[in-house]
Enzyme design. Structure first.
Site, PDB file in Angstrom:
ATOM      1  N   GLY A 212       0.815  -1.203   0.000  1.00 11.40           N
ATOM      2  CA  GLY A 212       0.000   0.000   0.000  1.00 11.40           C
ATOM      3  C   GLY A 212       0.852   1.257   0.000  1.00 11.40           C
ATOM      4  O   GLY A 212       2.041   1.242  -0.330  1.00 11.40           O
ATOM      5  N   ILE A 213       0.240   2.367   0.405  1.00 13.17           N
ATOM      6  CA  ILE A 213       0.884   3.669   0.393  1.00 13.17           C
ATOM      7  C   ILE A 213       1.430   3.980   1.782  1.00 13.17           C
ATOM      8  O   ILE A 213       0.801   3.693   2.790  1.00 13.17           O
ATOM      9  CB  ILE A 213      -0.134   4.762  -0.024  1.00 13.17           C
ATOM     10  CG1 ILE A 213      -0.665   4.482  -1.426  1.00 13.17           C
ATOM     11  CG2 ILE A 213       0.486   6.150   0.044  1.00 13.17           C
ATOM     12  CD1 ILE A 213      -1.808   5.379  -1.834  1.00 13.17           C
ATOM     13  N   GLY A 214       2.628   4.578   1.854  1.00 14.46           N
ATOM     14  CA  GLY A 214       3.112   5.075   3.132  1.00 14.46           C
ATOM     15  C   GLY A 214       4.474   4.546   3.525  1.00 14.46           C
ATOM     16  O   GLY A 214       5.160   3.833   2.781  1.00 14.46           O
ATOM     17  N   ILE A 216       5.330   2.422   5.965  1.00 16.84           N
ATOM     18  CA  ILE A 216       5.481   1.011   6.326  1.00 16.84           C
ATOM     19  C   ILE A 216       5.822   0.152   5.108  1.00 16.84           C
ATOM     20  O   ILE A 216       6.757  -0.665   5.168  1.00 16.84           O
ATOM     21  CB  ILE A 216       4.238   0.501   7.071  1.00 16.84           C
ATOM     22  CG1 ILE A 216       4.178   1.137   8.469  1.00 16.84           C
ATOM     23  CG2 ILE A 216       4.236  -1.014   7.173  1.00 16.84           C
ATOM     24  CD1 ILE A 216       2.941   0.820   9.264  1.00 16.84           C
ATOM     25  N   GLU A 235      -1.484  -2.772  -6.471  1.00 14.51           N
ATOM     26  CA  GLU A 235      -2.196  -1.577  -6.914  1.00 14.51           C
ATOM     27  C   GLU A 235      -1.212  -0.460  -7.207  1.00 14.51           C
ATOM     28  O   GLU A 235      -1.301   0.228  -8.208  1.00 14.51           O
ATOM     29  CB  GLU A 235      -3.173  -1.181  -5.804  1.00 14.51           C
ATOM     30  CG  GLU A 235      -3.960   0.076  -6.051  1.00 14.51           C
ATOM     31  CD  GLU A 235      -4.844   0.371  -4.844  1.00 14.51           C
ATOM     32  OE1 GLU A 235      -4.930   1.546  -4.463  1.00 14.51           O
ATOM     33  OE2 GLU A 235      -5.435  -0.572  -4.288  1.00 14.51           O
ATOM     34  N   GLY A 333      -8.017  -0.017  -2.389  1.00 18.96           N
ATOM     35  CA  GLY A 333      -7.866  -1.423  -2.773  1.00 18.96           C
ATOM     36  C   GLY A 333      -7.598  -2.355  -1.612  1.00 18.96           C
ATOM     37  O   GLY A 333      -7.287  -3.529  -1.830  1.00 18.96           O
TER      38      GLY A 333
END
Length: 620
Positions: A212-214, A216, A235, A333
């Site tokens: 995902g985004i970020g 982490i 994604e 997502g």
């Protein structure tokens, strides 16, 4: 360059739009800002235009109070301060939806589009432009909008896959060079680094990843340098994958869907990333309805999905799009990939988050969700939750076991309060008194990996959620084992007794176990523990190994690890009482340097190891 019949500069926007219509604005790092500016400048008299979009890496000028009469925002994923503030102030709306389903909302006229404003690369000799760094739902918007207006940007990469739009699909365009917005790799703090290290332990060689985004996800990527044959079906991709691709760690060879290709639907990062994907035959971009389809995601064996959260309750419910009643981001997502990874053969859906808010004032592992907080990922979807304090495995766990697992990875200063609160809800019994504690001497991830007789084992602390596993372990023992371990014929391991044995204050006493995997289940194969005696700064040690796993070195390894931890804690002496006829256990203690003396009982032997001596060569 091939020409288009009209350019946006020559078109009166009134020929394309009318008041009250709905337009789509391109996504992520492909926001056509010059096109939006041209619309604002040349659309006098137009008002109440609904603007719909997902995340937009832009100043989002259309969402500012200045243009409230011209534009009304309906965001399908909230990103950027102006959009977030507009929604909080009631000037804009948020529509929760799965990213994989947005294209259908365009096609079936749930959200009919009058126009799509997008950014593309210049056309090639055949007339094809590329959607570049953002195919996602832009592709569907181009297919289903009544009119398509494009900003042709020579700085837009030409990406491979299903990213192409022919100029005949474009009704008007504006040529405007514009640097793509960049996201610098974030500075990682100690908490994020630790989360990334824990998550990396869940990723096996040959796995396919979604990130995902970020911060982490970037931290996870930094801990994958020693992995092999990883794949990407995500994604989003960011700068973090570049070096892994160049080093061969990510080669997509083991993928079982889109083998040999890293697959994404958009990318955000620095210019280095945009140059990396430009014309790269090893990276392909596909529409969101393809990349985010749970059934297609599941076609990747060993699919690992890694996503963030704002809050997780003790039953496993995940809040990801709001802080209380204030909407912050969106569903995006997350559920698509959590479900797809769960359906994948050997897949692992992971939720990762810091244990507290940034100021440390509130736990993000909570008994009950903050009022107004919305569940994005249900308790039935969650398999793993990770914080900087460890990995909680929730799949197949009862509510009681889930609560204890999640308390274990909460910040230590909140564990007692969480346990007290959850006891009032009767999710854990009244005799569950000890909040989970840690064994930092086992290393930053509180576990070690060993191989005995070709089988891989994990050495870790016993945990309160192991109550049922310990019962199962006990009931595998034969009568001889029970007699040798307990010195009498024990016939029952009650829930209360098992709870007392796994609910250990590991800061004082110690309880470790060796586990392996039988299918997806973790099974205890050996247990060792000591009880601390402050009167003479000693500890009494005991262990038991499943009959079928004896003679492989597990007992010796367990004893050596307990000795190392006792030494690290400054304990002066280890003692053990063993039956005289328990020759295998006596041999283990003898090999580890224990000295034998007569026991208090005629049928027992007392064994002692002085820890004030130099390190025992037998335990090195």
């Amino acid at each position: 360059m091939l020409s288009c019949p009209k350019t946006a500069a020559e078109v009166q926007w009134r020929d394309l739009l009318k008041s009250g219509c709905r337009i789509f604005i391109g996504s992520n790092a492909a926001v056509p800002n010059a096109l939006v500016a041209d619309l604002i400048e040349h659309s006098r008299g137009l008002h109440d235009i609904e603007v719909t979009h997902i995340l937009t890496l832009s100043d989002n000028v259309w969402a500012t109070p200045r243009f409230r009469d011209k534009f009304k925002v309906n965001s399908l994923f909230i990103g950027g301060a102006n959009v977030r503030e507009a929604i909080a102030e009631g000037r804009a709306d948020y529509t929760p939806c799965f990213l994989s389903e947005i294209p259908r909302m365009f096609s079936d006229h749930t959200l009919p589009l009058d126009a799509a404003l997008v950014m593309v690369s210049p056309p090639d000799e055949f007339g094809y432009c590329s959607l570049g760094v953002s195919v996602d739902v832009v592709s569907a918007a181009v297919r289903y909008a009544r009119k398509v207006v494009a900003q042709v940007n020579p700085r837009m990469p030409r990406t491979n896959g299903h990213s192409f739009v022919h100029i005949q699909q474009i009704d008007a365009w504006l040529e405007a060079a514009e640097e793509l917005p960049e996201l610098e790799p974030p500075e990682l703090d100690q908490v994020t680094e630790q989360i990334g290290q824990y998550v990396s332990l869940l990723i096996g060689n040959g796995a396919t990843l979604q990130l995902g985004i970020g911060k982490i996800p970037d931290a996870v990527l930094r801990y994958l340098g020693n992995h092999r044959d990883l794949g990407i079906h995500s994604e989003m991709i960011s700068d973090g994958i570049i070096d892994l691709v160049k080093s061969g760690v990510v080669n997509n060879r083991k993928k079982t869907f889109h083998r040999g290709k890293a697959v994404a639907t958009f990318c955000m990062g620095t210019r280095r990333l945009y140059d990396f994907v430009d014309g790269n035959p090893h990276v392909e971009f596909y529409p969101a309805e393809h990349v985010n389809s749970p059934t297609k995601i599941a076609r990747n064996d060993k699919m690992v999905s890694i996503n963030g959260a704002i809050e997780v309750d003790l039953t496993g419910q995940v809040v990801s799009d709001s802080i209380g009643s204030r909407f912050y981001s969106g569903i995006g997502g997350q559920v698509d990939f959590i479900r797809g990874a769960a359906l994948s053969r050997g897949g692992k859906p992971v939720i990762a988050l810091p244990s507290t808010t940034k100021d440390g004032a509130r736990s993000r592992i909570v008994t009950t969700l903050t009022p107004g907080g919305g569940v994005v990922t249900s308790r039935g979807h969650v398999h793993y939750v990770v914080t900087e304090y460890g990995i909680a495995s929730l799949h197949g766990k009862t509510i009681r076991e889930r609560a204890l697992e999640l308390i274990r990875i909460a910040h230590p200063k909140f564990r007692r309060a969480l346990l007290d609160e959850v006891r009032q809800l009767y999710w854990v019994p009244e005799y569950q008194e000890q909040a989970p504690t840690s064994v930092p001497e086992l290393g930053p991830v509180e576990s070690k990996t060993f191989t005995f007789d070709g089988i891989e084992y994990t050495l870790r602390p016993l945990r309160p959620a192991d109550e049922r596993r310990l019962q199962e372990f006990f009931y595998t023992h034969n009568k001889e084992t029970l007699l040798m371990r307990y010195n009498h014929h024990v016939t029952q391991m009650s829930r209360e007794k098992s709870c007392s044995l796994v609910s250990v204050d590991q800061r004082r006493d110690l309880a470790l176990c060796f586990t392996d995997r039988e299918g997806q289940a973790e099974v205890i194969q050996g247990v060792g523990r000591y009880y601390y005696n402050p009167a003479d700064n000693s500890c009494e040690v005991a262990f038991v190994i499943k009959e079928s796993r004896r003679g492989k070195g597990i007992a010796s390894a367990l004893l050596k690890e307990m000795e190392a931890i006792a030494r690290a804690r400054g304990i002066e002496r280890m003692v053990a009482c063993v039956r005289r006829d328990n020759r295998p256990m006596l041999a283990v203690f003898d090999n580890c340097g224990f000295v034998t003396t007569p026991g208090a009982e005629m049928d027992e032997v007392l064994l002692t190891l002085d820890l004030r001596d130099a390190i025992n060569p037998a335990t090195k």
